[in-house]
Scaffold this motif. Structure first.
Motif, PDB file in Angstrom:
ATOM      1  N   VAL A 148       0.816  -1.427   0.190  1.00 17.38           N
ATOM      2  CA  VAL A 148      -0.160   0.074  -0.350  1.00 17.38           C
ATOM      3  C   VAL A 148       0.879   1.069   0.446  1.00 17.38           C
ATOM      4  CG1 VAL A 148      -2.007  -1.134   0.931  1.00 17.38           C
ATOM      5  CG2 VAL A 148      -0.291   0.328   2.730  1.00 17.38           C
ATOM      6  N   GLY A 149       2.580   1.089   0.299  1.00 15.73           N
ATOM      7  CA  GLY A 149       2.914   2.081  -0.348  1.00 15.73           C
ATOM      8  C   GLY A 149       3.310   2.782   1.013  1.00 15.73           C
ATOM      9  N   TRP A 150       3.265   2.548   2.455  1.00 20.42           N
ATOM     10  CA  TRP A 150       3.864   2.912   3.696  1.00 20.42           C
ATOM     11  C   TRP A 150       3.240   3.994   4.348  1.00 20.42           C
ATOM     12  CZ3 TRP A 150       4.829  -1.143   6.678  1.00 20.42           C
ATOM     13  CH2 TRP A 150       6.289  -1.682   6.006  1.00 20.42           C
ATOM     14  N   PRO A 151       1.976   4.137   4.188  1.00 15.70           N
ATOM     15  CA  PRO A 151       1.373   5.304   4.644  1.00 15.70           C
ATOM     16  C   PRO A 151       1.125   5.307   6.251  1.00 15.70           C
ATOM     17  CG  PRO A 151      -0.153   3.873   4.424  1.00 15.70           C
ATOM     18  CD  PRO A 151       0.654   3.522   4.194  1.00 15.70           C
ATOM     19  N   VAL A 152       1.730   6.368   6.957  1.00 20.21           N
ATOM     20  CA  VAL A 152       2.008   6.292   8.010  1.00 20.21           C
ATOM     21  C   VAL A 152       1.164   5.431   8.995  1.00 20.21           C
ATOM     22  CG1 VAL A 152       2.627   8.600  10.469  1.00 20.21           C
ATOM     23  CG2 VAL A 152       3.174   9.439   8.006  1.00 20.21           C
ATOM     24  N   SER A 153      -0.178   5.313   8.851  1.00 16.60           N
ATOM     25  CA  SER A 153      -1.057   4.877  10.037  1.00 16.60           C
ATOM     26  C   SER A 153      -0.717   3.646   9.250  1.00 16.60           C
ATOM     27  CB  SER A 153      -2.469   4.838   9.113  1.00 16.60           C
ATOM     28  OG  SER A 153      -2.534   4.586   8.178  1.00 16.60           O
ATOM     29  N   THR A 154       0.246   3.018   8.780  1.00 18.65           N
ATOM     30  CA  THR A 154       0.641   1.716   8.639  1.00 18.65           C
ATOM     31  C   THR A 154       1.700   1.185   9.056  1.00 18.65           C
ATOM     32  OG1 THR A 154      -0.369   1.669   6.309  1.00 18.65           O
ATOM     33  CG2 THR A 154       1.391  -0.370   6.549  1.00 18.65           C
ATOM     34  N   GLN A 155       2.369   2.133   8.555  1.00 20.44           N
ATOM     35  CA  GLN A 155       4.484   2.027   9.697  1.00 20.44           C
ATOM     36  C   GLN A 155       3.985   1.928  11.114  1.00 20.44           C
ATOM     37  OE1 GLN A 155       6.484   5.843   8.707  1.00 20.44           O
ATOM     38  NE2 GLN A 155       5.906   5.675   5.950  1.00 20.44           N
ATOM     39  N   ARG A 156       3.199   2.941  11.717  1.00 24.53           N
ATOM     40  CA  ARG A 156       2.847   2.919  12.712  1.00 24.53           C
ATOM     41  C   ARG A 156       1.827   1.132  13.463  1.00 24.53           C
ATOM     42  NH1 ARG A 156       0.413   7.311  13.298  1.00 24.53           N
ATOM     43  NH2 ARG A 156      -1.675   6.875  12.633  1.00 24.53           N
ATOM     44  N   ALA A 157       1.307   0.932  12.563  1.00 18.80           N
ATOM     45  CA  ALA A 157       0.756  -0.606  12.900  1.00 18.80           C
ATOM     46  C   ALA A 157       1.986  -1.490  12.537  1.00 18.80           C
ATOM     47  CB  ALA A 157      -0.879  -0.180  11.569  1.00 18.80           C
ATOM     48  N   THR A 158       2.924  -1.787  11.215  1.00 23.19           N
ATOM     49  CA  THR A 158       3.167  -2.922  11.441  1.00 23.19           C
ATOM     50  C   THR A 158       4.393  -2.409  12.528  1.00 23.19           C
ATOM     51  OG1 THR A 158       3.386  -2.407   9.262  1.00 23.19           O
ATOM     52  CG2 THR A 158       5.001  -2.869  10.105  1.00 23.19           C
ATOM     53  N   TRP A 159       5.154  -1.103  13.249  1.00 26.35           N
ATOM     54  CA  TRP A 159       6.057  -1.169  14.542  1.00 26.35           C
ATOM     55  C   TRP A 159       5.164  -1.537  15.475  1.00 26.35           C
ATOM     56  CZ3 TRP A 159      10.681  -1.014  14.454  1.00 26.35           C
ATOM     57  CH2 TRP A 159      11.792  -0.150  13.436  1.00 26.35           C
ATOM     58  N   MET A 160       4.265  -1.824  15.512  1.00 27.96           N
ATOM     59  CA  MET A 160       3.147  -2.079  16.730  1.00 27.96           C
ATOM     60  C   MET A 160       3.168  -3.613  16.860  1.00 27.96           C
ATOM     61  SD  MET A 160       0.133  -0.134  17.520  1.00 27.96           S
ATOM     62  CE  MET A 160      -0.676  -0.024  18.726  1.00 27.96           C
ATOM     63  N   VAL A 161       3.082  -4.683  15.048  1.00 25.87           N
ATOM     64  CA  VAL A 161       2.686  -6.044  15.448  1.00 25.87           C
ATOM     65  C   VAL A 161       4.036  -6.124  15.436  1.00 25.87           C
ATOM     66  CG1 VAL A 161       2.230  -7.389  13.472  1.00 25.87           C
ATOM     67  CG2 VAL A 161       0.793  -5.654  13.614  1.00 25.87           C
ATOM     68  N   ALA A 162       5.046  -5.739  15.167  1.00 32.21           N
ATOM     69  CA  ALA A 162       6.615  -6.019  15.157  1.00 32.21           C
ATOM     70  C   ALA A 162       6.639  -6.075  16.734  1.00 32.21           C
ATOM     71  CB  ALA A 162       7.705  -5.033  14.787  1.00 32.21           C
ATOM     72  N   THR A 163       6.678  -5.418  17.019  1.00 31.37           N
ATOM     73  CA  THR A 163       7.163  -5.262  19.160  1.00 31.37           C
ATOM     74  C   THR A 163       5.635  -6.339  19.479  1.00 31.37           C
ATOM     75  OG1 THR A 163       6.926  -2.836  18.854  1.00 31.37           O
ATOM     76  CG2 THR A 163       6.979  -3.653  21.096  1.00 31.37           C
ATOM     77  N   ALA A 164       5.185  -6.461  19.148  1.00 32.11           N
ATOM     78  CA  ALA A 164       3.709  -7.173  19.897  1.00 32.11           C
ATOM     79  C   ALA A 164       4.349  -9.096  19.284  1.00 32.11           C
ATOM     80  CB  ALA A 164       2.893  -6.853  19.679  1.00 32.11           C
ATOM     81  N   ALA A 165       4.719  -8.998  18.212  1.00 26.57           N
ATOM     82  CA  ALA A 165       5.025 -10.575  17.696  1.00 26.57           C
ATOM     83  C   ALA A 165       6.773 -10.401  18.482  1.00 26.57           C
ATOM     84  CB  ALA A 165       5.473 -10.279  16.155  1.00 26.57           C
ATOM     85  N   MET A 166       7.520  -9.974  18.946  1.00 27.99           N
ATOM     86  CA  MET A 166       9.005  -9.880  19.270  1.00 27.99           C
ATOM     87  C   MET A 166       8.689 -10.194  21.280  1.00 27.99           C
ATOM     88  SD  MET A 166      11.978 -10.569  19.061  1.00 27.99           S
ATOM     89  CE  MET A 166      12.401  -9.227  18.278  1.00 27.99           C
ATOM     90  N   ALA A 167       7.684  -9.406  21.480  1.00 18.83           N
ATOM     91  CA  ALA A 167       7.064  -9.839  22.669  1.00 18.83           C
ATOM     92  C   ALA A 167       6.251 -10.879  23.019  1.00 18.83           C
ATOM     93  CB  ALA A 167       6.305  -8.932  23.392  1.00 18.83           C
TER      94      ALA A 167
END
Length: 185
Positions: A148-167
């Motif tokens: 989808v071209g990395w809009p800001v909302s997608t970047q933020r949500a992907t960081w949250m998914v990455a952090t949740a996956a790591m935890a």
């Protein structure tokens, strides 16, 4: 006789609920009355003389641009009149890619990873089986963000998914407020 396919029908109706007989009792159709939508039950079906031609129905999707915009955020296929209509009705935000989209895609990825990892659990490789859904969730969220071209909302949500996956991978509890703070940083 039963109506033919494509034939218009009508109905003679009567109220679905009789009036309340007890004084002060709740009326059965009170909710429908509040919403100005009376409930009715059909007494008799009546066929009409009008028929619908079904032999030349076009199966082409006329709103392909809207569907594409809902999935990818690309609004180039939507006619200007539809865009103006959505803007004037205040529903244009429905076409924006949000964190909800990323969360849905990450959930699909995690579910697929969980299904793939079940044979590993049965064979006793629990540690490896715990990694697969985390990697699949992050990979799916990352792939969707790239699509989808990395809009800001997608970047933020992907960081949250990455952090949740790591935890989850490290066996830590997942606290949404902490992850929101990390994503904000």
């Amino acid at each position: 006789p039963a109506p033919r396919r494509g034939q218009w029908i009508g109905a003679r109706t009567e109220p679905a609920y009789p009036q309340t007989t007890l004084p002060g009792g709740w009326q059965n159709d009170r909710s429908a009355t509040l919403w100005n939508a009376r409930s009715a039950r059909s007494r008799e079906w009546v066929t009409s003389l009008r028929t619908l031609k079904t032999d030349n129905i076009d199966l082409d999707v006329s709103n392909r641009g809207i569907i594409n915009a809902l999935v990818t955020g690309d609004r180039s296929g939507i006619p200007e009149s539809i865009t103006d209509l959505l803007r004037n009705t205040g529903t244009i935000h429905l076409l924006a890619i949000s964190g909800l989209h990323v969360g849905i895609m990450a959930s699909f990825g995690a579910s697929a990873g969980w299904l793939v990892s079940r044979p590993l659990v049965w064979r006793g490789h629990v540690y490896i089986a715990r990694i697969i859904p985390c990697i699949a969730a992050f990979a799916t969220a990352f792939s969707y963000g790239a699509l989808v071209g990395w809009p800001v909302s997608t970047q933020r949500a992907t960081w949250m998914v990455a952090t949740a996956a790591m935890a989850s991978f490290l066996g830590r509890s997942v606290n949404a407020w902490q992850f929101l703070g990390i994503a904000a940083l």
